[in-house]
Design an enzyme around this catalytic site. Structure first.
Site, PDB file in Angstrom:
ATOM      1  N   ASP A 115      20.223 -32.084  -1.421  1.00 10.36           N
ATOM      2  CA  ASP A 115      19.982 -30.799  -2.079  1.00 10.36           C
ATOM      3  C   ASP A 115      20.272 -31.028  -3.549  1.00 10.36           C
ATOM      4  O   ASP A 115      21.290 -31.626  -3.912  1.00 10.36           O
ATOM      5  CB  ASP A 115      20.840 -29.675  -1.510  1.00 10.36           C
ATOM      6  CG  ASP A 115      20.220 -28.323  -1.854  1.00 10.36           C
ATOM      7  OD1 ASP A 115      19.083 -28.079  -1.441  1.00 10.36           O
ATOM      8  OD2 ASP A 115      20.851 -27.532  -2.572  1.00 10.36           O
ATOM      9  N   PHE A 149       8.673 -35.213 -11.437  1.00 14.24           N
ATOM     10  CA  PHE A 149       8.325 -33.943 -10.804  1.00 14.24           C
ATOM     11  C   PHE A 149       9.290 -32.869 -11.289  1.00 14.24           C
ATOM     12  O   PHE A 149      10.195 -33.142 -12.080  1.00 14.24           O
ATOM     13  CB  PHE A 149       8.368 -34.074  -9.268  1.00 14.24           C
ATOM     14  CG  PHE A 149       9.757 -34.239  -8.697  1.00 14.24           C
ATOM     15  CD1 PHE A 149      10.424 -35.449  -8.759  1.00 14.24           C
ATOM     16  CD2 PHE A 149      10.406 -33.168  -8.089  1.00 14.24           C
ATOM     17  CE1 PHE A 149      11.699 -35.600  -8.237  1.00 14.24           C
ATOM     18  CE2 PHE A 149      11.686 -33.310  -7.562  1.00 14.24           C
ATOM     19  CZ  PHE A 149      12.328 -34.525  -7.631  1.00 14.24           C
ATOM     20  N   LYS A 156      14.572 -44.301 -13.698  1.00 17.25           N
ATOM     21  CA  LYS A 156      15.183 -43.028 -13.296  1.00 17.25           C
ATOM     22  C   LYS A 156      16.189 -43.250 -12.162  1.00 17.25           C
ATOM     23  O   LYS A 156      17.291 -42.723 -12.184  1.00 17.25           O
ATOM     24  CB  LYS A 156      14.088 -42.039 -12.876  1.00 17.25           C
ATOM     25  CG  LYS A 156      14.642 -40.673 -12.525  1.00 17.25           C
ATOM     26  CD  LYS A 156      13.568 -39.667 -12.164  1.00 17.25           C
ATOM     27  CE  LYS A 156      14.194 -38.422 -11.566  1.00 17.25           C
ATOM     28  NZ  LYS A 156      13.223 -37.513 -10.974  1.00 17.25           N
TER      29      LYS A 156
HETATM   30  P1  IMP Z   1      15.723 -28.678  -3.065  1.00 16.95           P
HETATM   31  O1  IMP Z   1      16.848 -29.649  -3.207  1.00 16.95           O
HETATM   32  O2  IMP Z   1      14.606 -29.228  -2.236  1.00 16.95           O
HETATM   33  O3  IMP Z   1      16.193 -27.338  -2.630  1.00 16.95           O
HETATM   34  O4  IMP Z   1      15.030 -28.446  -4.484  1.00 16.95           O
HETATM   35  C1  IMP Z   1      15.496 -29.003  -5.640  1.00 16.95           C
HETATM   36  C2  IMP Z   1      14.604 -28.610  -6.802  1.00 16.95           C
HETATM   37  O5  IMP Z   1      15.301 -29.018  -7.980  1.00 16.95           O
HETATM   38  C3  IMP Z   1      13.268 -29.345  -6.829  1.00 16.95           C
HETATM   39  O6  IMP Z   1      12.231 -28.627  -6.301  1.00 16.95           O
HETATM   40  C4  IMP Z   1      13.060 -29.565  -8.331  1.00 16.95           C
HETATM   41  O7  IMP Z   1      12.469 -28.426  -8.889  1.00 16.95           O
HETATM   42  C5  IMP Z   1      14.465 -29.687  -8.862  1.00 16.95           C
HETATM   43  N1  IMP Z   1      14.857 -31.110  -8.951  1.00 16.95           N
HETATM   44  C6  IMP Z   1      15.720 -31.778  -8.158  1.00 16.95           C
HETATM   45  N2  IMP Z   1      15.798 -33.077  -8.490  1.00 16.95           N
HETATM   46  C7  IMP Z   1      14.943 -33.224  -9.530  1.00 16.95           C
HETATM   47  C8  IMP Z   1      14.558 -34.351 -10.302  1.00 16.95           C
HETATM   48  O8  IMP Z   1      14.982 -35.500 -10.100  1.00 16.95           O
HETATM   49  N3  IMP Z   1      13.663 -34.095 -11.271  1.00 16.95           N
HETATM   50  C9  IMP Z   1      13.134 -32.868 -11.515  1.00 16.95           C
HETATM   51  N4  IMP Z   1      13.442 -31.790 -10.816  1.00 16.95           N
HETATM   52  C10 IMP Z   1      14.347 -31.964  -9.824  1.00 16.95           C
END
Ligand code: IMP
Length: 198
Positions: free
Chosen positions: A72, A152, A175
């Protein structure tokens, strides 16, 4: 030793980032889809990154019986009182896409000089011995514009002062070395390696 691991994520970008790091180390990585779990979407109703990560690893472990790893993660902006935070994936509502969300952050930050922000990732690992979490953080700044390129989510607005570049301007290898997800993953790997020794 070869480990079987189920990745509790439907996010293709994250699956690729994690599988790229884990596969060369002898991990046999499967996504929910690979395992025939087509509608894996547990409700992320936790109040922290850790709680939400635990919800996902626990859910996939219950379905598959395999050691399960969930991530997460999100963007935390100091001047926005921690927003988007745990709501990073759905910030601004479901109708927005990744680019809209990033631009919404830019818009909210338009007159704000404190640009401090960080990405955070909590990995949750669930196996028959218990449930464990590993945290990674990378500090940076909200940039002045949307910088197209790789990556992304909020990568195109996240500026890393040490590299003097946006996350969208670096390769995935670069990254992975410094990112919140890379750091959390290293902690997880150290944990597994130490455990295998005993
Ligand atoms: P979840 O962990 O799937 O609930 O969503 C995390 C959200 O945070 C993603 O959809 C991205 O919008 C953002 N996010 C998490 N890690 C990254 C990253 O490495 N780069 C850019 N956005 C990130």
């Amino acid at each position: 030793m070869n480990h079987k691991l189920a990745l509790a994520s439907g996010n293709q970008h994250k699956i690729i980032e994690l599988a790229t790091l884990l596969s060369p180390l002898g991990w046999d990585v499967s996504s929910p889809k690979d395992l025939g779990v087509l509608d894996f979407d547990p409700e992320e109703n936790g109040v922290s990154f850790e709680e939400n990560a635990h919800i996902k690893s626990q859910a996939l472990f219950e379905i598959t019986g395999l050691p399960s790893l969930a991530d997460d993660s999100g963007l935390v902006v100091e001047a926005l009182n921690g927003e988007p935070g745990i709501y990073s994936a759905r910030y601004g509502g479901k109708a927005l896409n990744d680019r809209d969300r990033a631009e919404l952050v830019l818009e909210k930050m338009s007159n704000i000089s404190n640009r401090n922000a960080y990405f955070i990732c909590v990995l949750s690992f669930r196996d028959p011995t218990g449930i464990y979490s590993f945290e990674g953080i990378v500090n940076g700044k909200i940039g002045s514009n949307y910088q197209e390129g790789n990556g992304f989510g909020y990568d195109p607005i996240f500026f890393h002062p040490g590299l003097n570049r946006y996350f969208s301007e670096i390769s995935s290898e670069e990254k992975n070395k410094i990112s919140h997800r890379g750091i959390a993953l290293q902690k997880f790997l150290t944990f597994i390696q130490n455990r295998d020794k005993t």
